[in-house]
Enzyme design. Structure first.
Site, PDB file in Angstrom:
ATOM      1  CD  GLU A 258      -1.086  -6.806  -1.992  1.00 31.45           C
ATOM      2  OE1 GLU A 258      -1.607  -7.907  -2.223  1.00 31.45           O
ATOM      3  OE2 GLU A 258      -0.445  -6.150  -2.860  1.00 31.45           O
ATOM      4  CE  LYS A 333      -3.963  -9.236  -4.971  1.00 31.60           C
ATOM      5  NZ  LYS A 333      -2.510  -9.269  -4.650  1.00 31.60           N
ATOM      6  CB  CYS A 367      -1.870  -5.433  -5.480  1.00 31.57           C
ATOM      7  SG  CYS A 367      -0.208  -5.448  -6.217  1.00 31.57           S
TER       8      CYS A 367
END
Length: 502
Positions: A258, A333, A367
Site C-alpha cells: 500500500e 480502499k 490494509c
C-alpha cells in the site's frame, strides 16, 4: 414460417417463462427467476441464446464459462453454478458449460435443439474455448431404474435400444459421455438425481498463454524498502527490478505494498499533507501505465500496491490489478483509517467485486479493509480463491492487527491470503517516517496445509521478496472433505452477509 436464433434479452422474460412451463410441466419450480436471467444476460450476454418462430420465443440455451480445473469432473449443478448465483462464471475460463436447454414441445419437430447446440459450438470456437461440458439429465431413467443401473441404462441408450429425450439428443450432437454423476441436480425425480457428464471438444482450440493448466499458482510478494528517490525514473527503476526478479521466477502475481510510491512525497514535504498527497495523485496515471507495461513485458500479473487518486475533488486510495494481457482493474480502499481521513481527507470506495484472472478469481482489499470480516466473506461468496492485502503499517501493533485478521480471513473463507507491506524509515516525509512489515501467505488450517497455517513469510523489516506456490485444488478438497467445512456449515437460515446495491 420464420425461424430466428439470437441473443436472449431480459425483455424476453415473460415469453421465456411461458416456454419453460410448457417444456417442463411435471417439474416443480420449472421457471428461472427473472433475477437469474438478468444476471446471465448481464455477465455473459453472448452465451444466452433463444429461438423465435414467427416472432414467438419457443426455445433457449443458457451457458456460462468456467475455469474447469477448479471444479473437475465430480461436481453438482449447484456447485458449477454457484447455487445459481453464477459467480462461477469467469471471463478467462476455458470451458463453455451448458446450464439449460429447452424447446417448447409444440415446436420440437423443427429440430430447434440442434440449432441451439450448433450455435453453442460456434460460440465455443469463436471464443477459443477448449470444450463444451454439460451435465445431462436422463429423464426416462425412472422407467427402468428397477431393472437397470445408470451405467446399463446409458449403454442401452447409446445402442439405441432405449430412447431418452435428453441423452439421445446429446449423443446425436457428438457429445461424448465422461462419467455418471450421482446427486447432480436436487429434486430431479425423473433422473433419480443421476446425470451424465458429457463433453464436446473444440478441435480448433489453441492453448492460451498463461491460462491455468494446473492448480498451482505462484505468488511473488515485494517487501518494499522505503527510500528516497531523486526522481520518478529512479522509482520506476526500483519497481522494474522487482518485477524482473519475480518474472524470472515465473511468478503468476507480483504484489507491491500500500502507498509504496509515497517516497515521491519528499519533494512536496513543504506543503500541507492534503496538498502534498494531491500532488502525488497527479503521478498516478503515469505510474499505473508504466506498471501495466511491466506486467505485459515481464509476463506477470501485478498488484500495484495502492496509490492516491483524485476524482471530482475527492481523494481515494486505489489499488490496480495490471494483468499480463494489458487489462487493468481498479479497487478503491473501502475502509479509511482515522489518520487517512484526518491528514489527507481520503474517502472510501464503494465497489465490492472479485477479479477474473488467468489464474482464477482473486480479490483485493487494502490494509484496514482486512479487519472487517464481512468484506472478504462477500468476495469468497463470489468465488475468490486468493485474497491480496497490500498494507502500510507504522508500528508492530498495527501490523499485528493486519496479520492476525488476514490469517483469520484465510481460515473462515477457505482461501489463501497474501499480505505485503513497506519496511524501513523515511525521514523527511510527513506521516511516512517509520514502517513495520513482514510479508506472508496464510492458508486455511487443516491437514493439507502447514500446521501453523502459514505457507511462507519473509524476514521482518528487511527488503526482500517472498515467493510461494499455492494449490487451488487443496481448497476444493478442504471445501468438501475438510475436518471442518466453514463455508458449507454456515447457518444461512439465521444470518447472511450480502453487499448492498449502491
Amino acid at each position: 414460417m420464420q425461424v430466428d436464433i439470437r441473443k436472449l434479452s431480459i425483455d424476453d422474460y415473460d415469453e421465456l417463462a411461458t416456454a419453460m412451463q410448457n417444456a417442463y410441466p411435471d417439474i416443480e419450480d420449472n421457471v428461472w427467476a427473472k433475477r437469474n436471467i438478468q444476471k446471465l444476460t448481464s455477465i455473459f450476454p453472448e452465451g444466452q441464446l433463444c429461438i423465435t418462430v414467427d416472432g414467438k420465443l419457443v426455445a433457449a440455451a443458457l451457458s456460462i464459462v468456467v475455469q474447469y480445473e477448479i471444479f473437475g469432473d465430480q461436481h453438482t449443478y449447484d456447485e458449477i453454478t454457484g447455487n445459481e448465483s453464477f459467480n462461477t462464471h469467469s471471463n478467462v475460463g476455458n470451458t463453455l458449460y451448458g446450464i439449460e436447454v429447452f424447446v417448447d414441445p409444440e415446436y420440437r419437430t423443427l429440430r430447434l435443439g440442434r440449432r441451439l447446440y450448433d450455435a453453442r459450438k460456434e460460440l465455443c470456437e469463436i471464443k477459443n474455448l477448449k470444450s463444451i461440458i454439460v451435465g445431462g439429465r436422463i429423464p426416462n431413467y425412472h422407467l427402468y431404474s428397477d431393472e437397470l443401473t445408470p451405467r446399463e441404462y446409458i449403454k442401452k441408450v447409446r445402442l439405441k435400444e432405449i430412447y431418452d429425450p435428453v441423452l439421445s439428443f446429446q449423443l446425436s450432437n457428438n457429445f461424448s459421455p465422461l462419467k455418471i454423476l450421482k446427486g447432480y441436480l436436487k429434486g430431479d425425480v425423473e433422473s433419480e438425481e443421476y446425470a451424465v457428464l458429457l463433453q464436446w471438444n473444440n478441435i480448433y482450440y489453441t492453448s492460451k498463454k498463461n491460462t491455468m493448466q494446473d492448480s498451482v499458482i505462484r505468488l511473488g510478494l515485494v517487501q518494499w524498502q522505503m527510500r528516497h528517490f531523486k526522481d520518478i525514473d529512479a522509482f520506476f527503476e526500483q519497481v522494474e527490478f522487482f518485477v524482473d526478479v519475480l518474472g524470472s521466477y515465473e511468478s503468476d502475481f507480483c504484489v507491491f505494498p500500500e502507498l509504496f510510491n509515497t517516497p515521491l512525497l519528499a519533494q512536496f514535504n513543504h506543503m500541507h499533507e492534503r496538498e502534498a498527497m494531491e500532488k502525488l495523485a497527479e503521478m498516478t496515471d503515469e505510474i499505473r501505465a508504466k506498471i501495466s507495461e511491466y506486467a505485459v513485458s515481464y509476463n506477470v500479473n501485478i498488484i500495484s500496491g495502492s496509490m492516491p487518486i483524485m476524482e471530482d475533488g475527492k481523494m481515494y486510495n486505489a489499488s490496480y490489478l495490471c494483468h499480463r494481457d494489458g487489462k487493468i482493474d481498479e479497487y478503491r480502499k473501502i475502509h479509511i483509517t482515522p489518520n487517512e481521513r484526518r491528514y489527507y481527507g481520503m474517502q472510501g470506495g464503494s465497489e465490492i467485486k472479485v477479479f477474473d484472472t488467468d489464474c482464477g478469481k482473486v480479490g483485493i482489499v487494502v490494509c484496514y479493509d482486512v479487519e472487517f470480516p464481512e468484506l472478504p466473506r462477500i468476495l469468497a461468496d463470489q468465488g475468490m480463491k486468493i485474497l491480496f492485502v497490500p498494507y502500510l503499517t507504522d508500528t508492530q501493533n498495527a501490523y499485528t492487527r493486519v496479520r492476525n485478521c488476514a490469517a483469520a480471513r484465510a481460515i473462515e473463507n477457505e482461501c489463501y491470503v497474501a499480505i505485503t507491506g513497506c519496511v524501513g524509515n523515511l525521514p523527511g516525509v510527513s506521516n511516512m517516517d517509520i514502517q513495520f512489515g513482514q510479508a506472508a501467505v496464510f492458508t486455511p488450517s487443516d491437514f493439507a496445509f502447514p500446521s501453523n497455517a502459514v505457507k511462507g513469510e519473509a524476514t521482518p523489516n528487511t527488503e526482500m521478496t517472498l515467493i510461494v506456490d499455492v494449490d487451488l485444488n487443496l481448497l476444493k478438497e478442504l471445501h468438501y472433505n475438510g475436518a471442518v467445512q466453514i463455508m458449507n456449515d454456515r447457518r444461512k437460515d439465521l444470518y447472511e452477509t450480502v453487499a448492498l446495491k449502491h
